[in-house]
Design a protein around this motif. Sequence first.
Motif, PDB file in Angstrom:
ATOM      1  N   ALA A   1       0.806  -1.221   0.000  1.00  0.00           N
ATOM      2  CA  ALA A   1       0.000   0.000   0.000  1.00  0.00           C
ATOM      3  C   ALA A   1       0.839   1.271   0.000  1.00  0.00           C
ATOM      4  CB  ALA A   1      -0.923  -0.004   1.216  1.00  0.00           C
TER       5      ALA A   1
ATOM      6  N   ASN B   1       3.429   1.611  -4.917  1.00  0.00           N
ATOM      7  CA  ASN B   1       2.007   1.476  -5.247  1.00  0.00           C
ATOM      8  C   ASN B   1       1.164   2.690  -4.892  1.00  0.00           C
ATOM      9  OD1 ASN B   1       1.989  -0.937  -6.581  1.00  0.00           O
ATOM     10  ND2 ASN B   1       1.288  -2.164  -4.847  1.00  0.00           N
ATOM     11  N   GLU B   2       1.792   3.765  -4.485  1.00  0.00           N
ATOM     12  CA  GLU B   2       1.027   4.984  -4.260  1.00  0.00           C
ATOM     13  C   GLU B   2       0.407   5.429  -5.583  1.00  0.00           C
ATOM     14  OE1 GLU B   2       3.475   7.914  -2.421  1.00  0.00           O
ATOM     15  OE2 GLU B   2       3.730   6.778  -0.561  1.00  0.00           O
TER      16      GLU B   2
ATOM     17  N   GLU C   1      -4.562   3.007  -5.844  1.00  0.00           N
ATOM     18  CA  GLU C   1      -5.664   2.652  -4.947  1.00  0.00           C
ATOM     19  C   GLU C   1      -6.915   2.191  -5.693  1.00  0.00           C
ATOM     20  OE1 GLU C   1      -2.877   5.309  -2.736  1.00  0.00           O
ATOM     21  OE2 GLU C   1      -3.785   5.320  -4.737  1.00  0.00           O
TER      22      GLU C   1
ATOM     23  N   TRP D   1      -7.219  -1.622  -6.040  1.00  0.00           N
ATOM     24  CA  TRP D   1      -7.262  -2.496  -4.869  1.00  0.00           C
ATOM     25  C   TRP D   1      -8.670  -3.062  -4.752  1.00  0.00           C
ATOM     26  CZ3 TRP D   1      -4.470   1.146  -0.821  1.00  0.00           C
ATOM     27  CH2 TRP D   1      -3.186   1.471  -1.314  1.00  0.00           C
TER      28      TRP D   1
ATOM     29  N   ASN E   1      -4.625  -4.547   0.443  1.00  0.00           N
ATOM     30  CA  ASN E   1      -3.807  -3.332   0.418  1.00  0.00           C
ATOM     31  C   ASN E   1      -4.417  -2.226   1.277  1.00  0.00           C
ATOM     32  OD1 ASN E   1      -1.687  -4.151  -1.274  1.00  0.00           O
ATOM     33  ND2 ASN E   1      -2.862  -3.732  -3.117  1.00  0.00           N
ATOM     34  N   ASN E   2      -5.739  -2.246   1.420  1.00  0.00           N
ATOM     35  CA  ASN E   2      -6.411  -1.193   2.176  1.00  0.00           C
ATOM     36  C   ASN E   2      -6.072  -1.210   3.656  1.00  0.00           C
ATOM     37  OD1 ASN E   2      -8.235   0.275   0.202  1.00  0.00           O
ATOM     38  ND2 ASN E   2      -8.818  -1.842  -0.205  1.00  0.00           N
TER      39      ASN E   2
END
Length: 447
Positions: A172, A176-177, A180, A183, A192-193
């Motif tokens: 996360a 991987n920014e 979202e 996900w 990932n959350n």
Amino acid sequence: MKNLHHSAILAMAFMILFSSCASDDDDYRSIPAQNILESRIAELYGSNAALIQPLATDYSLIPNDENNPITQAKVILGKLLFHETGLAMNPNVDDGMHTYSCASCHHAKAGFQSGILQGIGEGGMGFGITGEGRFKNSLYLEEDLDVQPIRTPTALNVAYQDVMLWNGQFGATGTNEGTEANWTVGTPKEVNNLGFEGVETQAIAGLEVHRLLIDEDFILNSDYKDLFDEAFSNVDVSERYSKLNAGLAIAAYERTLLPNQAPFQQWLNGNTNAMNEEETFGAILFFGVANCYSCHSGPALNGMDFYALGMNDLAGENIMTTIDDATKRGRGGFTGNAEDDYKFKTPQLYNLKDVTFFGHGGSFQTIKDVISYKNNAIAENQNVPVSQIPEMFTPLNLDDAQVDAITAFIENALYDSNLQRYVPSELPSGNCFPNADTVSSQDMGCD
């Protein structure tokens, strides 16, 4: 200037290696190859220290997830859970009950990856000597198997990755920014959350994906209860014996899987006899004209970038499942961005000698095959558009001796022969591991 500098390094390396052909009257002063290598590493990274891996017990020096600091209690628990076939309580077929573990596809004898082309969790039988003897249980249909649609990545050096898997879908933070939106709720990517880095995210998600069950009754009626109590004493008892905490313990253990006894690591720590002449020459090339270091860097000799190098996907008559389009698209299959299509994460390079399949699709049989592929720079997968192949994928023009030297460096100098130190002697359940089917039990002598 850069190419000229690299040429000078190579010329000096050749001078060292072939100095026996020179006469006593030659008017030059040779520079020891190890000095050349040390100077080059200092030029790139400042000093040897930048590439040194810490001891597995130096938790403060191992990259941590700030939300899951490594502790000895977590590592002890995670080490057992990682190998525990007693967690195999959620199989698709009853015959698979208590027969597989995380280590079925990530075991020490294959450098913590699978010993076969396509890793099998549930639905596999047998082990052989280094995991090469695992095969499909004839009772299983394709849809009931737990097999990987891509080569199983190693669990070694995962501490140096902020996202996991070939497509980097787990994690996360960092790399991987901005992803979202991908996900997806109802899929493993939803984990990932929780906000963890890749190692933790994959460990938590993997328990369910691979049909492993953290059953409170199993824990409370075994030695695992005390191990959970020690590792998560700060968590309320009502939430302590959970899949989340099991995943965090497994991740803490995985972060300690460091091949820090490999000859190159010994050399970095001051043992000048750790590498032979050819391996030293290979290292000079690796960090010089071969340009390997531009992608494979840091203590794990890995990278967090994704590249389309045109390697083939899993294929052939022995492949046990359909390879879906998202898997073939690599990073693009996760992000949905066409510019990421056919790109795969740069792998780490330690302990590759115990396996015979390389590349995300296992299309290469030896380390030398991969080096030769990159040396020739001719894409083998015709389905990968030329526009996706990076400009850096160009012929290196290395000769056979240079290819052999780089092979020797990767194959031997990056090989830690004592990974069994990361394997438990027995499990609290008393079960066989990493597999506990009848054939594996016979292969491993743990009937």
